[in-house]
Write a protein that holds these residues in place. Structure first.
Motif, PDB file in Angstrom:
ATOM      1  N   ASP A   1       0.842  -1.201   0.000  1.00 44.98           N
ATOM      2  CA  ASP A   1       0.000   0.000   0.000  1.00 44.98           C
ATOM      3  C   ASP A   1       0.875   1.249   0.000  1.00 44.98           C
ATOM      4  OD1 ASP A   1      -2.045  -1.862   0.347  1.00 44.98           O
ATOM      5  OD2 ASP A   1      -2.457  -1.302   2.422  1.00 44.98           O
ATOM      6  N   ILE A   2       1.910   1.233   0.833  1.00 41.49           N
ATOM      7  CA  ILE A   2       2.824   2.377   0.910  1.00 41.49           C
ATOM      8  C   ILE A   2       3.555   2.560  -0.415  1.00 41.49           C
ATOM      9  CG2 ILE A   2       4.923   3.252   2.020  1.00 41.49           C
ATOM     10  CD1 ILE A   2       3.891   2.067   4.623  1.00 41.49           C
ATOM     11  N   ASP A   3       3.979   1.451  -1.029  1.00 40.76           N
ATOM     12  CA  ASP A   3       4.653   1.545  -2.332  1.00 40.76           C
ATOM     13  C   ASP A   3       3.740   2.199  -3.366  1.00 40.76           C
ATOM     14  OD1 ASP A   3       6.871   0.261  -1.261  1.00 40.76           O
ATOM     15  OD2 ASP A   3       6.328  -1.706  -2.075  1.00 40.76           O
ATOM     16  N   CYS A   4       2.488   1.745  -3.417  1.00 43.12           N
ATOM     17  CA  CYS A   4       1.546   2.309  -4.393  1.00 43.12           C
ATOM     18  C   CYS A   4       1.240   3.770  -4.086  1.00 43.12           C
ATOM     19  CB  CYS A   4       0.263   1.475  -4.430  1.00 43.12           C
ATOM     20  SG  CYS A   4       0.510  -0.132  -5.212  1.00 43.12           S
ATOM     21  N   LEU A   5       1.076   4.097  -2.814  1.00 39.27           N
ATOM     22  CA  LEU A   5       0.835   5.486  -2.426  1.00 39.27           C
ATOM     23  C   LEU A   5       2.005   6.368  -2.844  1.00 39.27           C
ATOM     24  CD1 LEU A   5      -0.887   7.614  -1.020  1.00 39.27           C
ATOM     25  CD2 LEU A   5       0.146   6.891   1.155  1.00 39.27           C
ATOM     26  N   ASP A   6       3.221   5.874  -2.658  1.00 36.51           N
ATOM     27  CA  ASP A   6       4.402   6.635  -3.062  1.00 36.51           C
ATOM     28  C   ASP A   6       4.415   6.855  -4.574  1.00 36.51           C
ATOM     29  OD1 ASP A   6       6.831   8.003  -2.586  1.00 36.51           O
ATOM     30  OD2 ASP A   6       7.988   6.210  -3.057  1.00 36.51           O
ATOM     31  N   LEU A   7       4.056   5.826  -5.338  1.00 35.97           N
ATOM     32  CA  LEU A   7       4.001   5.981  -6.799  1.00 35.97           C
ATOM     33  C   LEU A   7       2.958   7.015  -7.208  1.00 35.97           C
ATOM     34  CD1 LEU A   7       4.350   2.240  -7.861  1.00 35.97           C
ATOM     35  CD2 LEU A   7       5.992   4.089  -8.321  1.00 35.97           C
ATOM     36  N   VAL A   8       1.802   6.984  -6.555  1.00 35.43           N
ATOM     37  CA  VAL A   8       0.754   7.971  -6.878  1.00 35.43           C
ATOM     38  C   VAL A   8       1.223   9.370  -6.487  1.00 35.43           C
ATOM     39  CG1 VAL A   8      -1.601   8.723  -6.363  1.00 35.43           C
ATOM     40  CG2 VAL A   8      -1.123   6.304  -6.736  1.00 35.43           C
ATOM     41  N   ASN A   9       1.859   9.503  -5.322  1.00 31.74           N
ATOM     42  CA  ASN A   9       2.374  10.804  -4.899  1.00 31.74           C
ATOM     43  C   ASN A   9       3.422  11.331  -5.868  1.00 31.74           C
ATOM     44  OD1 ASN A   9       1.259  12.029  -2.488  1.00 31.74           O
ATOM     45  ND2 ASN A   9       1.924  10.196  -1.397  1.00 31.74           N
ATOM     46  N   ARG A  10       4.273  10.460  -6.360  1.00 29.35           N
ATOM     47  CA  ARG A  10       5.364  10.878  -7.241  1.00 29.35           C
ATOM     48  C   ARG A  10       4.936  11.108  -8.678  1.00 29.35           C
ATOM     49  NH1 ARG A  10      11.068   8.863  -5.720  1.00 29.35           N
ATOM     50  NH2 ARG A  10      11.283   9.393  -7.889  1.00 29.35           N
ATOM     51  N   TYR A  11       4.084  10.216  -9.215  1.00 31.08           N
ATOM     52  CA  TYR A  11       3.801  10.238 -10.643  1.00 31.08           C
ATOM     53  C   TYR A  11       2.345  10.509 -10.992  1.00 31.08           C
ATOM     54  CZ  TYR A  11       8.333   7.938 -10.544  1.00 31.08           C
ATOM     55  OH  TYR A  11       9.638   7.637 -10.306  1.00 31.08           O
ATOM     56  N   GLY A  12       1.508  10.658  -9.992  1.00 35.03           N
ATOM     57  CA  GLY A  12       0.075  10.779 -10.231  1.00 35.03           C
ATOM     58  C   GLY A  12      -0.348  12.152 -10.667  1.00 35.03           C
ATOM     59  N   PRO A  13      -1.602  12.265 -11.005  1.00 37.39           N
ATOM     60  CA  PRO A  13      -2.594  11.201 -11.035  1.00 37.39           C
ATOM     61  C   PRO A  13      -2.295  10.175 -12.121  1.00 37.39           C
ATOM     62  CG  PRO A  13      -3.604  13.317 -11.645  1.00 37.39           C
ATOM     63  CD  PRO A  13      -2.170  13.571 -11.369  1.00 37.39           C
ATOM     64  N   LEU A  14      -2.642   8.915 -11.796  1.00 38.13           N
ATOM     65  CA  LEU A  14      -2.394   7.788 -12.691  1.00 38.13           C
ATOM     66  C   LEU A  14      -3.665   6.975 -12.874  1.00 38.13           C
ATOM     67  CD1 LEU A  14       0.845   6.368 -11.008  1.00 38.13           C
ATOM     68  CD2 LEU A  14       0.749   7.488 -13.232  1.00 38.13           C
ATOM     69  N   SER A  15      -3.783   6.357 -14.026  1.00 36.77           N
ATOM     70  CA  SER A  15      -4.866   5.399 -14.204  1.00 36.77           C
ATOM     71  C   SER A  15      -4.516   4.163 -13.384  1.00 36.77           C
ATOM     72  CB  SER A  15      -5.022   5.026 -15.676  1.00 36.77           C
ATOM     73  OG  SER A  15      -3.926   4.244 -16.095  1.00 36.77           O
ATOM     74  N   PRO A  16      -5.511   3.399 -12.948  1.00 32.38           N
ATOM     75  CA  PRO A  16      -5.201   2.172 -12.218  1.00 32.38           C
ATOM     76  C   PRO A  16      -4.312   1.210 -13.018  1.00 32.38           C
ATOM     77  CG  PRO A  16      -7.480   2.761 -11.865  1.00 32.38           C
ATOM     78  CD  PRO A  16      -6.945   3.696 -12.934  1.00 32.38           C
ATOM     79  N   SER A  17      -4.519   1.125 -14.322  1.00 35.40           N
ATOM     80  CA  SER A  17      -3.686   0.211 -15.119  1.00 35.40           C
ATOM     81  C   SER A  17      -2.237   0.712 -15.179  1.00 35.40           C
ATOM     82  CB  SER A  17      -4.256   0.016 -16.521  1.00 35.40           C
ATOM     83  OG  SER A  17      -4.376   1.246 -17.194  1.00 35.40           O
ATOM     84  N   ALA A  18      -2.035   2.023 -15.285  1.00 35.10           N
ATOM     85  CA  ALA A  18      -0.672   2.572 -15.287  1.00 35.10           C
ATOM     86  C   ALA A  18      -0.013   2.343 -13.932  1.00 35.10           C
ATOM     87  CB  ALA A  18      -0.697   4.064 -15.628  1.00 35.10           C
ATOM     88  N   LEU A  19      -0.774   2.513 -12.854  1.00 35.35           N
ATOM     89  CA  LEU A  19      -0.239   2.270 -11.514  1.00 35.35           C
ATOM     90  C   LEU A  19       0.119   0.795 -11.349  1.00 35.35           C
ATOM     91  CD1 LEU A  19       0.502   3.148  -8.669  1.00 35.35           C
ATOM     92  CD2 LEU A  19      -1.930   2.995  -8.067  1.00 35.35           C
ATOM     93  N   ALA A  20      -0.732  -0.098 -11.830  1.00 34.44           N
ATOM     94  CA  ALA A  20      -0.452  -1.537 -11.744  1.00 34.44           C
ATOM     95  C   ALA A  20       0.852  -1.867 -12.473  1.00 34.44           C
ATOM     96  CB  ALA A  20      -1.621  -2.340 -12.314  1.00 34.44           C
ATOM     97  N   ARG A  21       1.039  -1.282 -13.656  1.00 41.96           N
ATOM     98  CA  ARG A  21       2.287  -1.503 -14.413  1.00 41.96           C
ATOM     99  C   ARG A  21       3.481  -0.984 -13.638  1.00 41.96           C
ATOM    100  NH1 ARG A  21      -0.742  -0.099 -18.685  1.00 41.96           N
ATOM    101  NH2 ARG A  21      -0.016   2.040 -18.676  1.00 41.96           N
ATOM    102  N   GLN A  22       3.370   0.249 -13.115  1.00 40.58           N
ATOM    103  CA  GLN A  22       4.484   0.847 -12.367  1.00 40.58           C
ATOM    104  C   GLN A  22       4.844   0.013 -11.144  1.00 40.58           C
ATOM    105  OE1 GLN A  22       6.159   4.083 -12.089  1.00 40.58           O
ATOM    106  NE2 GLN A  22       5.461   4.951 -13.999  1.00 40.58           N
ATOM    107  N   ALA A  23       3.821  -0.527 -10.466  1.00 43.95           N
ATOM    108  CA  ALA A  23       4.037  -1.285  -9.235  1.00 43.95           C
ATOM    109  C   ALA A  23       4.339  -2.753  -9.512  1.00 43.95           C
ATOM    110  CB  ALA A  23       2.807  -1.163  -8.336  1.00 43.95           C
ATOM    111  N   GLY A  24       4.166  -3.189 -10.769  1.00 38.08           N
ATOM    112  CA  GLY A  24       4.393  -4.587 -11.095  1.00 38.08           C
ATOM    113  C   GLY A  24       3.349  -5.508 -10.487  1.00 38.08           C
ATOM    114  N   LEU A  25       2.108  -5.028 -10.421  1.00 39.83           N
ATOM    115  CA  LEU A  25       1.020  -5.778  -9.793  1.00 39.83           C
ATOM    116  C   LEU A  25      -0.060  -6.136 -10.808  1.00 39.83           C
ATOM    117  CD1 LEU A  25       0.583  -3.552  -6.621  1.00 39.83           C
ATOM    118  CD2 LEU A  25       1.633  -5.816  -6.713  1.00 39.83           C
TER     119      LEU A  25
END
Length: 164
Positions: free
Chosen positions: A51-75
């Motif tokens: 959760d913290i990893d994903c929150l950090d990605l959203v804070n750094r690169y967001g706003p993001l689509s859920p699919s882009a976030l999934a790709r960035q997080a490898g999920l």
């Protein structure tokens, strides 16, 4: 750094290998301790490490689509849905309609809770400031370049393993 400099000086190949090994070992140790720090922060906030990893990605690169976030997080996208549900319930993120495509959703961080997060990392941030104060500008440029290139190598290795 001075202890490493004194341990590994000169220019022969064996000393260079020792220095490279010392760097790899230090990076592994850093990774472990940052993971433990993130775990402790997550425990304070009732968040999982991912959760913290994903929150950090959203804070750094967001706003993001859920699919882009999934790709960035490898999920997997289905896994991400549960993470986003937890983050949204906790008041960390919001899911908004994309203004350019009303069918799409964008995930954005809610900045109201950032102070809480920053406060939990304050000790580490203060330590980093103290460590950096012991280096000159040219040394900091080398360290910043090394860390940037190392992060890029880590990202590329993760993408390769994921098959991207």
């Amino acid at each position: 750094m001075n202890s490493i400099r004194s341990e590994v000086g000169g220019g022969d190949a064996r000393q260079r290998r020792r220095l490279n090994t010392a760097i790899r070992e230090s990076l592994r140790e850093l990774s472990i301790h940052l993971s433990l720090l993130n775990h402790q922060v997550g425990a304070q906030l009732a968040l999982k490490d991912v959760d913290i990893d994903c929150l950090d990605l959203v804070n750094r690169y967001g706003p993001l689509s859920p699919s882009a976030l999934a790709r960035q997080a490898g999920l997997h996208p289905a896994t991400l849905t549960g993470i986003l549900d937890r983050l949204e319930r906790g008041g960390w993120i919001a899911r908004d309609r994309d203004q350019s495509d009303r069918r799409a959703v964008l995930v954005r961080a809610l900045r109201e809770r950032n102070a809480e997060l920053v406060g939990l990392y304050a000790g580490m941030n203060a330590s980093l400031e103290e460590i950096c104060s012991g280096y000159g500008e040219a040394e900091l440029e080398v360290v910043a370049d090394f860390l940037h290139r190392t992060a890029n190598a880590g990202r590329a290795a993760a993408e390769e393993l994921a098959g991207d």
